[in-house]
Design an enzyme around this catalytic site. Sequence first.
Site, PDB file in Angstrom:
ATOM      1  N   LYS A  72       0.848  -1.189   0.000  1.00  0.00           N
ATOM      2  CA  LYS A  72       0.000   0.000   0.000  1.00  0.00           C
ATOM      3  C   LYS A  72       0.884   1.239   0.000  1.00  0.00           C
ATOM      4  O   LYS A  72       1.869   1.306   0.734  1.00  0.00           O
ATOM      5  CB  LYS A  72      -0.889   0.039   1.243  1.00  0.00           C
ATOM      6  N   ASP A 168     -14.253  -3.935  12.758  1.00  0.00           N
ATOM      7  CA  ASP A 168     -12.905  -3.698  13.277  1.00  0.00           C
ATOM      8  C   ASP A 168     -12.842  -3.911  14.787  1.00  0.00           C
ATOM      9  O   ASP A 168     -11.858  -4.441  15.309  1.00  0.00           O
ATOM     10  CB  ASP A 168     -12.408  -2.302  12.916  1.00  0.00           C
TER      11      ASP A 168
END
Length: 180
Positions: A72, A168
């Site tokens: 990324k 999450d």
Amino acid sequence: MKFLPTAVLGAFAVEVDARSDDRGMFARTFDAQTFAAQGLVPVYPQCNVSQNHRRGTLRGMHYQADPRPEVKLVRAIRGRVFDVALDLRPDSPSYLTWAAVELDAARRNAFYIPAGCAHGFLTLEDDCELFYQMSEVYVPELARGVRWDDPAFAIAWPFAPSVISERDAALDSYSQERSL
């Protein structure tokens, strides 16, 4: 561009060399040849944006598993975030080490996160937007994550999140995640 090493092997803070004059500013934010010369991935077939309304929003810690792990290159295009890379590569000298870079749209800096590392961030102000360049396309069945507050990592977040998704918040700790 300047590539500044971090505590995570292969993760770099990327600083731009901005040039200003009476017209404004110009800076190169990416150059495939420069990245390749640094031994970094120069091709990104997928790009994503993440818009976050409120200060204290936490996203992470996410990664894509083998056989399609992703590099990324992350940049704030609005606002400021505390951006974290977590090394989950068992053969890496920095295994289970984390590194953070404050990404700031005004500085135009970026964070290069190598494959095999989990990624997450905490917004430092309202109305933040991040732009991700991804070395792999998203493969839902390879999507993984670990808890942002797992004591195995002891990530020193600047403050506790006030906004976090149910997904999450429910991620397993790393030891539980590895045993799956």
